[in-house]
Design a protein around this motif. Structure first.
Motif, mmCIF file in Angstrom:
data_model
loop_
_atom_site.group_PDB
_atom_site.id
_atom_site.type_symbol
_atom_site.label_atom_id
_atom_site.label_comp_id
_atom_site.label_asym_id
_atom_site.label_seq_id
_atom_site.Cartn_x
_atom_site.Cartn_y
_atom_site.Cartn_z
ATOM 1 N N ASN A 93 0.836 -1.204 0.000
ATOM 2 C CA ASN A 93 0.000 0.000 0.000
ATOM 3 C C ASN A 93 0.874 1.258 0.000
ATOM 4 N N LYS A 145 2.065 1.913 -3.330
ATOM 5 C CA LYS A 145 1.018 2.489 -4.182
ATOM 6 C C LYS A 145 0.867 3.971 -3.906
ATOM 7 N N ALA A 146 0.846 4.383 -2.582
ATOM 8 C CA ALA A 146 0.713 5.794 -2.238
ATOM 9 C C ALA A 146 1.862 6.608 -2.813
ATOM 10 N N THR A 175 3.545 5.875 -5.415
ATOM 11 C CA THR A 175 3.357 5.941 -6.874
ATOM 12 C C THR A 175 2.353 7.031 -7.228
ATOM 13 N N SER A 176 1.227 7.112 -6.429
ATOM 14 C CA SER A 176 0.219 8.147 -6.687
ATOM 15 C C SER A 176 0.803 9.534 -6.482
ATOM 16 N N ALA A 177 1.559 9.725 -5.386
ATOM 17 C CA ALA A 177 2.183 11.021 -5.142
ATOM 18 C C ALA A 177 3.140 11.394 -6.268
ATOM 19 N N GLN A 178 3.843 10.422 -6.761
ATOM 20 C CA GLN A 178 4.748 10.688 -7.872
ATOM 21 C C GLN A 178 3.988 11.130 -9.113
ATOM 22 N N GLN A 179 2.846 10.448 -9.340
ATOM 23 C CA GLN A 179 2.038 10.844 -10.500
ATOM 24 C C GLN A 179 1.508 12.262 -10.327
ATOM 25 N N SER A 180 1.024 12.623 -9.089
ATOM 26 C CA SER A 180 0.536 13.985 -8.838
ATOM 27 C C SER A 180 1.636 15.010 -9.065
ATOM 28 N N THR A 219 2.048 15.558 -12.650
ATOM 29 C CA THR A 219 0.965 16.390 -13.213
ATOM 30 C C THR A 219 1.207 17.859 -12.897
#
Length: 321
Positions: free
Chosen positions: A243, A246-247, A249-254, A257
């Motif tokens: 998990n 995953k978090a 990875t999401s922060a990296q994507q944000s 962006t």
């Protein structure tokens, strides 16, 4: 006269017959006997028990006899022994000679060691013959063996025995004997003490075995705990780590962006900073100038009225004194 002449004739006939018999015997001996060859042997040891006529054997088989024994004059350390052996005796390369003694006091020359297929021991031709065959016959090399070897090493053996005896005598002096006796007494006391402490030693060994067993059990428990820890890590920590990954990875994507949005807004910001801001500054300056002009007009109106805006201001009246 006739009697004496008859005796002389009979004696002459007898002598002739005896000579013929001797010649016949020698001839028969030569026919029946084999030819012999002579060899020299140089012994660098005592030849006690060896004499002229002593037997010469080859691998234990009688093969000849000793013809002469003498000291070697060029080097008195050597004894030259001339032997004659049967012609059919295989005196080949590798053959060596030794003196074999016996308890009866007589000795023999023993030959052995011939190599199969090797060449016979002979004298070479030319100048080399003087060094190899100094007396004109082949030389058989020697080796020390049997009783001769024991007798030759007897002085060294006796010297070593004497040295050993002296050292043993020094070790077994009164002082050393007292020390050895003290060591034996201490050993006996130690043995008795160990015998008295036998039960305690047995109890200590039993406790040691129990401690070793407990250590083994503790090691097994530690192993089980390690397995349990591995299970916890596998069942609980690993999902949490998944998990967390995953978090992240999401922060990296944000973040990617946001970086993209900033990149898109960067040209507008550049234009705003380079064009809009200077224009605003110019507008502010113009507004300041306008405000100053309006302030000046209002002051003129207050001082001279509205007419002051269209005409020259009136000069003050001058009164002379």
């Amino acid at each position: 006269m006739e009697t004496r002449s008859n005796h002389v004739l009979v004696g002459a006939v007898v002598l002739i017959l005896l000579a013929l018999v001797a010649l016949f015997t020698v001839w028969i001996a030569r026919i029946g006997g084999a030819e012999e060859r002579d060899y020299d042997i140089f012994f660098r040891q005592a030849v006690d028990g060896l004499a002229k006529g002593s037997s010469v054997t080859f691998s234990g088989v009688p093969s000849g006899q000793v013809k002469s024994i003498s000291l070697w004059k060029p080097d008195p350390q050597y004894v030259r022994v001339r032997i004659s052996v049967n012609n059919d005796t295989p005196i080949l390369r590798g053959t060596t000679a030794t003196i074999q003694g016996s308890f009866t006091g007589t000795s023999t020359v023993s030959l052995d060691g011939a190599i199969k297929g090797a060449q016979p021991i002979t004298c070479p031709e030319g100048d080399a013959a003087k060094s190899v065959c100094p007396l004109g016959v082949p030389v058989i090399p020697t080796k020390t063996g049997g009783i001769g070897a024991i007798l030759n090493s007897a002085p060294q053996l006796l010297e070593r025995l004497s040295t050993l005896t002296e050292r043993l005598t020094g070790m077994l002096s009164d002082r050393n004997q007292a020390s050895i006796a003290g060591i034996l007494d201490n050993t006996n006391r130690l043995t008795d003490a160990l015998a008295d402490r036998g039960p305690e030693i047995a109890a200590t060994l039993a406790q040691t075995r129990i401690a070793i067993q407990q250590a083994g059990n503790a090691a097994e428990q530690i192993g089980a705990l390690a397995q349990t820890t591995n299970g916890v890590l596998a069942n609980d920590v690993q999902p949490a780590m998944a998990n967390l990954n995953k978090a992240i990875t999401s922060a990296q994507q944000s973040a990617d962006t946001l970086n993209s949005a900033i990149g898109d807004a960067r040209p507008g910001l550049t234009t705003f900073s380079k064009q809009t801001i200077p224009q605003v500054n110019q507008l502010v300056r113009d507004l300041r100038v306008t405000a100053s002009s309006l302030k000046s007009i209002s002051e003129r109106v207050e001082q001279g009225g509205a007419s002051s805006l269209v005409g020259q201001p009136a000069l003050p009246d001058y009164k002379g004194k």
